[in-house]
Design an enzyme around this catalytic site. Structure first.
Site, PDB file in Angstrom:
ATOM      1  N   GLY A   1      -7.666  -8.643 -30.365  1.00 47.83           N
ATOM      2  CA  GLY A   1      -8.238  -7.414 -29.750  1.00 47.83           C
ATOM      3  C   GLY A   1      -7.873  -6.477 -30.796  1.00 47.83           C
TER       4      GLY A   1
ATOM      5  N   ASN B   1      -6.368 -12.236 -41.675  1.00 51.52           N
ATOM      6  CA  ASN B   1      -4.731 -11.957 -41.850  1.00 51.52           C
ATOM      7  C   ASN B   1      -4.282 -12.612 -42.899  1.00 51.52           C
ATOM      8  OD1 ASN B   1      -4.937  -9.987 -39.425  1.00 51.52           O
ATOM      9  ND2 ASN B   1      -5.552 -11.913 -38.340  1.00 51.52           N
ATOM     10  N   ALA B   2      -3.393 -11.354 -42.882  1.00 49.52           N
ATOM     11  CA  ALA B   2      -2.597 -11.855 -45.089  1.00 49.52           C
ATOM     12  C   ALA B   2      -2.661 -13.338 -45.944  1.00 49.52           C
ATOM     13  CB  ALA B   2      -1.140 -12.641 -44.589  1.00 49.52           C
TER      14      ALA B   2
ATOM     15  N   HIS C   1      -0.812 -16.763 -45.583  1.00 48.58           N
ATOM     16  CA  HIS C   1      -0.417 -15.566 -46.869  1.00 48.58           C
ATOM     17  C   HIS C   1      -0.357 -16.319 -48.068  1.00 48.58           C
ATOM     18  CE1 HIS C   1       2.286 -13.658 -43.241  1.00 48.58           C
ATOM     19  NE2 HIS C   1       2.216 -14.468 -42.819  1.00 48.58           N
TER      20      HIS C   1
ATOM     21  N   ARG D   1     -18.677 -13.905 -54.148  1.00 45.79           N
ATOM     22  CA  ARG D   1     -18.323 -14.382 -55.899  1.00 45.79           C
ATOM     23  C   ARG D   1     -17.310 -15.567 -55.499  1.00 45.79           C
ATOM     24  NH1 ARG D   1     -19.862  -8.970 -58.316  1.00 45.79           N
ATOM     25  NH2 ARG D   1     -21.507  -9.152 -58.166  1.00 45.79           N
TER      26      ARG D   1
ATOM     27  N   GLY E   1       2.574  -9.237 -36.205  1.00 45.88           N
ATOM     28  CA  GLY E   1       2.285 -10.256 -35.085  1.00 45.88           C
ATOM     29  C   GLY E   1       1.727  -9.472 -33.399  1.00 45.88           C
TER      30      GLY E   1
ATOM     31  N   ASP F   1       0.938 -15.706 -32.489  1.00 45.96           N
ATOM     32  CA  ASP F   1       1.949 -15.018 -33.693  1.00 45.96           C
ATOM     33  C   ASP F   1       2.096 -14.353 -32.664  1.00 45.96           C
ATOM     34  OD1 ASP F   1       2.607 -15.052 -35.503  1.00 45.96           O
ATOM     35  OD2 ASP F   1       1.137 -13.272 -36.394  1.00 45.96           O
TER      36      ASP F   1
END
Length: 406
Positions: A266, A231-232, A207, A239, A326, A290
């Site tokens: 998926g 993710n997050a 996160h 760069r 999730g 998750d």
């Protein structure tokens, strides 16, 4: 298989392939009093033989699956349930069907009182016929970046301007904590990472909007994992590859180990991204679900923390938005999906749910392998990696009923 293991009884699982030393080998598995036995010592030192033989009919035996990031399942949200003990009992039992023998219940970003209420009640324990074992809590937040909050409530996100004292103030008791996910770009993160590691708590980066150098510095300070890769976090850029680039970094101190969670449901991670991660850094890949409270429940409206969510097919989103919140996938499905989409082979697919999470947590002396002397937590799988039976401490705790005689 007898419903209860007899004390001192030697069990021989034959006609099977076992996951051993990074290969599937045609060998028997020997178990006594909840531990994997060395057959050579058994034969030559003790001159003992099997009391019970179990014909596995050509199936695969692998270590029990380990899920280090699961927010809830079967209607239970670990963050919000008032009766955490009853919630853990329900989820632990339900996970057996999916080959999970150990896991880390995960608490997402929450107010202080939630941590103080919940953390002392989640005790580490071995699994049994009543359910999968608990390896300690995974605290995902609240020390994260609001710009990459995902489904976390921004009102509960915090920083630690006073360093580790703020962490203790928010969490309270740390004795039952196995992992903490935090954003390494937060001021004084180096101090916090160092102090958590001193207490044996694994630190994962997530996160986060951290750049590559910040990620590398965090790993050199002791962080050993990246939370749900892709993710997050900021996407890979040529760069500045950001956290994703840490997987290929040459600026991590020699001897440092790095792992990364991957949600192979998926939905969260495209098959192409699965292939990229697998081909770049296989040995660090840790499959996680998750999963949220809606795992195992029908399509419709459910809750994650204080937020209403919608489940439609394989997707779970914050109600009225397209924001994923999730997964509702089971870990055995993630293993099969990784195999299907990467063609990594059965060995790697299985090790990503067994050996790698155990290595990350530092528990391979007990879990994640079929090495001699480790806990006899294992799954029996058909050639397509469907779970046929689950065993904890050598006792059958779940059976599909599809193979007679196990």
């Amino acid at each position: 298989m007898p419903s209860k293991v007899r004390d001192g009884c030697i069990y021989q699982y034959k006609n099977c392939k076992i996951l051993w030393n990074h290969s599937l080998v045609e060998e028997d598995l020997w178990v006594r009093e909840g531990k994997i036995l060395n057959p050579e010592k058994l034969f030559f030192d003790e001159q003992a033989y099997a009391d019970v033989q179990i014909d596995c009919k050509g199936c695969i035996i692998a270590p029990g699956y380990i899920d280090v990031q699961i927010n809830g399942a079967f209607g239970i949200d670990f963050t919000e349930t008032e009766d955490i003990s009853a919630g853990l009992k329900k989820v632990s039992h339900g996970l057996l069907e999916h080959g999970v023998t150990s896991y880390c219940p995960t608490i997402i970003t929450s107010p202080k009182q939630t941590y103080h209420r919940t953390i002392p009640k989640v005790k580490r324990c071995n699994g049994s016929k009543n359910g999968a074992g608990i390896l300690g809590l995974h605290l995902e937040g609240p020390f994260i970046n609001k710009m990459k909050k995902g489904a976390h409530n921004p009102d509960n996100i915090q920083s630690f301007p006073n360093g580790f004292s703020d962490v203790v103030d928010v969490y309270g008791d740390l004795n039952n904590v196995a992992m903490v996910t935090l954003a390494p770009e937060l001021e004084r993160s180096g101090e916090v990472i160092h102090e958590l590691c001193k207490r044996g708590i694994k630190v994962s980066l997530g996160h986060s909007s951290a750049d590559l150098v910040t990620g590398e510095t965090a790993v050199n300070n002791g962080a050993c994992m990246i939370t749900h890769l892709f993710n997050a976090m900021v996407s890979y850029h040529h760069r500045d590859p950001h956290l994703i680039g840490v997987l290929t970094s040459t600026h991590i101190d020699q001897g440092r180990s790095l792992y990364y969670g991957l949600i192979a449901d998926g939905i969260h991670t495209h098959p192409s991204a699965l292939r990229v991660a697998h081909r770049i850094f296989t040995k660090g890949l840790v499959l996680v679900t998750d999963a949220i409270s809606a795992m195992g429940l029908p399509t419709g409206e459910h809750w994650l923390g204080h937020q209403k969510i919608e489940v439609n097919g394989k997707r779970a989103t914050i109600a009225g938005t397209d924001t994923l919140c999730g997964s509702i996938a089971k870990l055995d499905y993630c293993v099969r999906n990784l195999l299907k989409n990467t063609e990594c082979g059965e060995v790697i697919a299985l090790e990503c749910a067994t050996l790698h999470p155990a290595q990350m947590l530092g528990i391979t002396d007990k879990k994640g392998t079929l090495d001699y002397g480790t806990d006899a937590d294992f799954v029996i799988l058909d050639p397509a990696l469907n779970v046929m039976a689950t065993y904890i401490a050598g006792e059958q705790v779940w059976d599909s009923g599809l193979i007679q005689g196990l």
